[in-house]
Design a protein around this motif. Structure first.
Motif, PDB file in Angstrom:
ATOM      1  N   GLY A 112       0.661  -1.332  -0.038  1.00 46.39           N
ATOM      2  CA  GLY A 112      -0.067  -0.077   0.099  1.00 46.39           C
ATOM      3  C   GLY A 112       0.846   1.370   0.075  1.00 46.39           C
ATOM      4  O   GLY A 112       1.150   1.984  -0.960  1.00 46.39           O
ATOM      5  N   ALA A 113       1.253   1.724   1.179  1.00 52.52           N
ATOM      6  CA  ALA A 113       1.863   2.990   1.227  1.00 52.52           C
ATOM      7  C   ALA A 113       2.971   3.236   0.515  1.00 52.52           C
ATOM      8  O   ALA A 113       3.430   4.335   0.037  1.00 52.52           O
ATOM      9  N   VAL A 114       3.795   2.426   0.213  1.00 51.76           N
ATOM     10  CA  VAL A 114       4.839   2.387  -0.819  1.00 51.76           C
ATOM     11  C   VAL A 114       4.724   3.133  -1.982  1.00 51.76           C
ATOM     12  O   VAL A 114       5.540   3.580  -2.509  1.00 51.76           O
ATOM     13  N   GLU A 115       3.457   3.025  -2.462  1.00 56.66           N
ATOM     14  CA  GLU A 115       3.293   3.559  -3.605  1.00 56.66           C
ATOM     15  C   GLU A 115       3.191   5.063  -3.695  1.00 56.66           C
ATOM     16  O   GLU A 115       3.505   5.951  -4.591  1.00 56.66           O
ATOM     17  N   ALA A 116       3.458   5.698  -2.477  1.00 57.83           N
ATOM     18  CA  ALA A 116       3.427   7.160  -2.235  1.00 57.83           C
ATOM     19  C   ALA A 116       4.631   7.760  -2.246  1.00 57.83           C
ATOM     20  O   ALA A 116       5.160   8.524  -2.539  1.00 57.83           O
TER      21      ALA A 116
ATOM     22  N   LEU B 119      11.054   4.044  -3.475  1.00 58.46           N
ATOM     23  CA  LEU B 119      11.082   2.797  -2.873  1.00 58.46           C
ATOM     24  C   LEU B 119      10.260   1.696  -3.501  1.00 58.46           C
ATOM     25  O   LEU B 119      10.616   0.750  -3.719  1.00 58.46           O
ATOM     26  N   ASP B 120       9.357   2.409  -4.293  1.00 55.95           N
ATOM     27  CA  ASP B 120       8.264   1.537  -5.099  1.00 55.95           C
ATOM     28  C   ASP B 120       8.829   0.770  -6.282  1.00 55.95           C
ATOM     29  O   ASP B 120       9.133  -0.093  -6.823  1.00 55.95           O
ATOM     30  N   ILE B 121       9.151   1.855  -7.373  1.00 60.67           N
ATOM     31  CA  ILE B 121       9.703   1.755  -8.567  1.00 60.67           C
ATOM     32  C   ILE B 121      11.159   1.336  -8.747  1.00 60.67           C
ATOM     33  O   ILE B 121      11.600  -0.041  -9.392  1.00 60.67           O
ATOM     34  N   GLN B 122      11.900   1.738  -8.013  1.00 63.17           N
ATOM     35  CA  GLN B 122      13.533   1.751  -7.926  1.00 63.17           C
ATOM     36  C   GLN B 122      13.875   0.575  -7.198  1.00 63.17           C
ATOM     37  O   GLN B 122      14.686  -0.230  -7.593  1.00 63.17           O
ATOM     38  N   LEU B 123      13.375   0.527  -5.971  1.00 61.68           N
ATOM     39  CA  LEU B 123      13.973  -0.502  -5.072  1.00 61.68           C
ATOM     40  C   LEU B 123      12.769  -1.547  -4.380  1.00 61.68           C
ATOM     41  O   LEU B 123      13.029  -2.422  -3.688  1.00 61.68           O
ATOM     42  N   GLY B 124      11.710  -1.544  -5.188  1.00 62.03           N
ATOM     43  CA  GLY B 124      10.426  -2.483  -4.761  1.00 62.03           C
ATOM     44  C   GLY B 124      10.902  -3.955  -4.875  1.00 62.03           C
ATOM     45  O   GLY B 124      10.689  -4.631  -3.968  1.00 62.03           O
TER      46      GLY B 124
ATOM     47  N   VAL C 199       3.677   8.762   8.206  1.00 64.08           N
ATOM     48  CA  VAL C 199       3.372   8.103   9.257  1.00 64.08           C
ATOM     49  C   VAL C 199       3.758   6.981   9.324  1.00 64.08           C
ATOM     50  O   VAL C 199       4.355   6.225  10.005  1.00 64.08           O
ATOM     51  N   VAL C 200       3.243   6.094   8.195  1.00 63.74           N
ATOM     52  CA  VAL C 200       3.346   4.449   8.062  1.00 63.74           C
ATOM     53  C   VAL C 200       5.023   4.546   7.934  1.00 63.74           C
ATOM     54  O   VAL C 200       5.545   3.467   8.390  1.00 63.74           O
ATOM     55  N   LEU C 201       5.493   5.302   6.747  1.00 71.37           N
ATOM     56  CA  LEU C 201       6.929   4.891   6.508  1.00 71.37           C
ATOM     57  C   LEU C 201       7.761   5.227   7.898  1.00 71.37           C
ATOM     58  O   LEU C 201       8.637   4.363   8.091  1.00 71.37           O
ATOM     59  N   LEU C 202       7.693   6.216   8.680  1.00 66.72           N
ATOM     60  CA  LEU C 202       8.561   6.703   9.682  1.00 66.72           C
ATOM     61  C   LEU C 202       8.350   5.816  10.932  1.00 66.72           C
ATOM     62  O   LEU C 202       9.553   5.471  11.384  1.00 66.72           O
ATOM     63  N   ALA C 203       7.016   5.323  10.988  1.00 61.75           N
ATOM     64  CA  ALA C 203       6.856   4.352  12.099  1.00 61.75           C
ATOM     65  C   ALA C 203       7.577   3.010  11.929  1.00 61.75           C
ATOM     66  O   ALA C 203       8.116   2.398  12.594  1.00 61.75           O
TER      67      ALA C 203
END
Length: 346
Positions: free
Chosen positions: A27-31, A35-40, A318-322
């Protein structure tokens, strides 16, 4: 056949590590395009390695008699099996996102997970009966809501990996998960209402954040399977949002009380496996909202749509930092544990 002898003892709830990291990659990685496209794909591979290491130890432990028998008969702790099921479900969905070409392996894992779920389902019925009738005074916390999490994760998995199941079948599974939720909430409420002299700092469990997380994955199951009406989903999202805010306000108050009582390090930065449940619930609410946005079947009021868009822009961080904070705490604890185990040379 159960095994005997020594084995590496691990936390039964370690599957929550896969749940928490995996739901971010769904989910949140799409933001975060980097992280999503290069490192997913690389992050998915790391998640697979973690899954293999964790589930290897869980599997060996599970088949040892001195672990299995007391574990499945424990009316509360046995619900931790839900993390194993949800962990596999989440990992399979991550594979679908980043490695759709390995569908045969994903399907095999989904089938295995379904059989594990059937075992878990029987265990849920048995232990809810225990808690309602035979062990009424047993302290209950949010782990019992993993009955809902495991149930909803299966219907999401089957619909995504195989095909869209008939609406009545999907609705039946989702409603079963909601029945488990109401049962769990009743038990948790009964625990805190009947117990005197409990305090927020020591008696409020990390797993109680699943109070909103179990409803988030229920919402995700609904918008994944196109069940229920758009109006119902809009109202349901609002209920989950209010619960999220309410529970996390309690969590903030609890954190302040723990810092005052135990200091910053012991009160807030001492690792427990149950802390991953918070990361999972944060990520799950984002995923529920995001998939709801993507699904044209659910037409929602324009004002709600705009509010959700603004909220997701904030909540993704919030999701990423947590998650980063929890990973750092886990690594810190593992490094400290490794130093303690080192024997000084003579």
């Amino acid at each position: 056949m159960l095994l005997k002898g020594s084995y590496k003892k691990v936390e039964p709830a370690n599957g929550a590590i896969i749940m928490a990291n995996g739901i971010f990659l769904i989910g949140a990685v799409e933001a975060f395009p980097l992280l999503d496209i290069q490192l997913g794909k690389y992050l998915t591979f790391l998640l697979l390695i973690a899954w293999v290491l964790i589930y290897k130890d869980l599997s060996v432990q599970f088949f040892h008699r001195d672990f299995l028998v007391p574990f499945i008969h424990h009316p509360v702790n046995s619900f931790a099996i839900g993390t194993w099921i949800a962990g596999v479900s989440v990992l399979c969905n991550v594979f679908l996102r980043y490695f759709p070409g390995i569908s045969i392996m994903t399907e095999a894992m989904a089938i295995f997970n379904t059989f594990l779920f059937l075992f878990f389902l029987g265990n849920c019925f048995y232990n809810f009966k225990q808690l309602f009738f035979d062990h009424k005074d047993h302290p209950v916390h949010g782990v019992v809501l993993l009955s809902t999490v495991g149930t909803q994760s299966i219907i999401i998995l089957l619909n995504n990996v195989f095909f869209r199941f008939p609406v009545y079948f999907s609705e039946g599974i989702i409603i079963l998960g909601l029945i488990f939720y109401l049962s769990g909430i009743t038990l948790i409420g009964h625990r805190y209402l009947r117990t005197k002299n409990w305090n927020l700092a020591d008696d409020w469990a990390n797993t109680n954040c699943i109070i909103h997380g179990a409803l988030s994955i229920t919402g995700l199951a609904i918008v994944t399977t196109n069940t229920f009406t758009p109006f119902f989903v809009s109202v349901f999202w609002g209920v989950v949002f209010v619960l999220l805010i309410a529970v996390e306000i309690v969590e903030v108050i609890r954190a302040v009380k723990r810092i005052r009582r135990y200091g910053l390090d012991k009160g807030l930065f001492t690792y427990q496996v149950t802390q991953w449940s918070r990361n999972f619930t944060f990520g799950m609410f984002y995923t529920f909202t995001w998939v709801m946005h993507l699904n044209p079947f659910y037409t929602i009021p324009d004002s709600l749509y705009k509010f959700q868009t603004v909220f997701m822009n904030f909540w993704a961080w919030v999701v990423l930092l947590a998650l980063v904070g929890q990973i750092a705490l886990y690594v810190k604890t593992r490094l400290a544990s490794g130093k303690k185990q080192q024997v000084p040379a003579h």
